[in-house]
Design a protein around this motif. Sequence first.
Motif, short mmCIF file in Angstrom:
data_model
loop_
_atom_site.label_atom_id
_atom_site.label_comp_id
_atom_site.label_asym_id
_atom_site.label_seq_id
_atom_site.Cartn_x
_atom_site.Cartn_y
_atom_site.Cartn_z
N TYR A 67 0.84 -1.20 0.00
CA TYR A 67 0.00 0.00 0.00
C TYR A 67 0.88 1.25 0.00
O TYR A 67 0.61 2.21 -0.74
CB TYR A 67 -0.95 -0.02 1.20
N ILE A 68 1.92 1.24 0.81
CA ILE A 68 2.82 2.40 0.86
C ILE A 68 3.53 2.57 -0.48
O ILE A 68 3.64 3.70 -0.99
CB ILE A 68 3.82 2.27 2.03
N VAL A 69 4.00 1.47 -1.08
CA VAL A 69 4.68 1.55 -2.37
C VAL A 69 3.78 2.17 -3.44
O VAL A 69 4.23 2.95 -4.27
CB VAL A 69 5.18 0.16 -2.82
N GLU A 70 2.49 1.84 -3.40
CA GLU A 70 1.54 2.40 -4.36
C GLU A 70 1.44 3.93 -4.23
O GLU A 70 1.28 4.63 -5.23
CB GLU A 70 0.14 1.83 -4.14
N HIS A 71 1.52 4.42 -3.00
CA HIS A 71 1.31 5.85 -2.76
C HIS A 71 2.61 6.66 -2.60
O HIS A 71 2.62 7.86 -2.83
CB HIS A 71 0.43 6.05 -1.53
N VAL A 72 3.67 6.00 -2.18
CA VAL A 72 4.97 6.66 -1.98
C VAL A 72 6.05 5.72 -2.54
O VAL A 72 6.71 5.00 -1.80
CB VAL A 72 5.23 6.95 -0.48
N PRO A 73 6.23 5.72 -3.86
CA PRO A 73 7.03 4.68 -4.51
C PRO A 73 8.54 4.72 -4.29
O PRO A 73 9.20 3.71 -4.50
CB PRO A 73 6.71 4.86 -6.00
N ASP A 74 9.11 5.80 -3.86
CA ASP A 74 10.56 5.91 -3.80
C ASP A 74 11.17 5.61 -2.43
O ASP A 74 12.32 5.99 -2.17
CB ASP A 74 11.01 7.29 -4.27
N CYS A 75 10.44 4.95 -1.56
CA CYS A 75 10.95 4.63 -0.22
C CYS A 75 12.00 3.53 -0.29
O CYS A 75 12.02 2.72 -1.21
CB CYS A 75 9.82 4.12 0.67
N LYS A 76 12.85 3.50 0.73
CA LYS A 76 13.74 2.36 0.93
C LYS A 76 12.96 1.31 1.72
O LYS A 76 11.97 1.64 2.38
CB LYS A 76 14.98 2.76 1.72
N HIS A 77 13.43 0.07 1.68
CA HIS A 77 12.75 -1.02 2.38
C HIS A 77 13.76 -1.84 3.17
O HIS A 77 14.81 -2.21 2.65
CB HIS A 77 12.01 -1.91 1.37
N ALA A 78 13.41 -2.11 4.42
CA ALA A 78 14.21 -2.96 5.29
C ALA A 78 13.40 -4.22 5.58
O ALA A 78 12.18 -4.15 5.73
CB ALA A 78 14.56 -2.23 6.59
N PHE A 79 14.09 -5.35 5.65
CA PHE A 79 13.44 -6.63 5.88
C PHE A 79 14.15 -7.39 6.99
O PHE A 79 15.38 -7.32 7.10
CB PHE A 79 13.49 -7.51 4.62
N ILE A 80 13.37 -8.15 7.76
CA ILE A 80 13.96 -9.13 8.67
C ILE A 80 13.32 -10.48 8.34
O ILE A 80 12.19 -10.55 7.86
CB ILE A 80 13.76 -8.79 10.16
N ASP A 81 14.06 -11.52 8.59
CA ASP A 81 13.56 -12.87 8.36
C ASP A 81 12.62 -13.26 9.48
O ASP A 81 12.76 -12.80 10.62
CB ASP A 81 14.73 -13.86 8.30
N LYS A 82 11.69 -14.15 9.16
CA LYS A 82 10.71 -14.59 10.15
C LYS A 82 11.39 -15.16 11.40
O LYS A 82 10.94 -14.92 12.51
CB LYS A 82 9.78 -15.64 9.54
#
Length: 185
Positions: A67-82
């Motif tokens: 949802y955020i990517v749709e509205h604010v496409p140029d963000c960075k993304h951080a991920f953690i594993d389950k």
Amino acid sequence: MKIKEIIVVEGKDDTRAIQRAVNADTIETNGSAISQETIEKIKLAQRVRGVIVFTDPDFPGEKIRKYIVEHVPDCKHAFIDKKHALPSHGRGLGVEHASPKVIQEALRDAQQMEAYGEEWISKDELIDAGLIGGPKAKGRRERMGEILKIGYTNGKQLHKRIMMFQISKEEFTKALKIVLQEEQD
């Protein structure tokens, strides 16, 4: 560790976990029903300081991220594993359960998703690599997500993330070799 960007998280517990790990400001989405007001805050934050989206590694977290990517496409993304988002006791899954070290690493490795460009790795190559379909596909995708730092995905999402993060054929092949070698060990 000071983070320039504003980190978007799901709730107060995530904010506390982030602040234990790094010196950073956060915006809380308060779950998956993100208000227009929150989207406007994220847009402003992106213009002024940049944004890192750091949601839980589960279905609601992915829904928020999309949802955020749709509205604010140029963000960075951080991920953690389950495995790093599980509580030491009880139930649940989330950023709030990750150690400060895991949070710091995820933020250090945050990447910006790019618009789709040239297709370097085809869906057929993912099938041939045993990442889509087959008894070991889910485990292989999980490990690929860890190595490539793009988070866990299902088969359809894997191709999309590879494209969005512009994972080169060389990076993909190197990560796949590690996964297959680990299976043999």
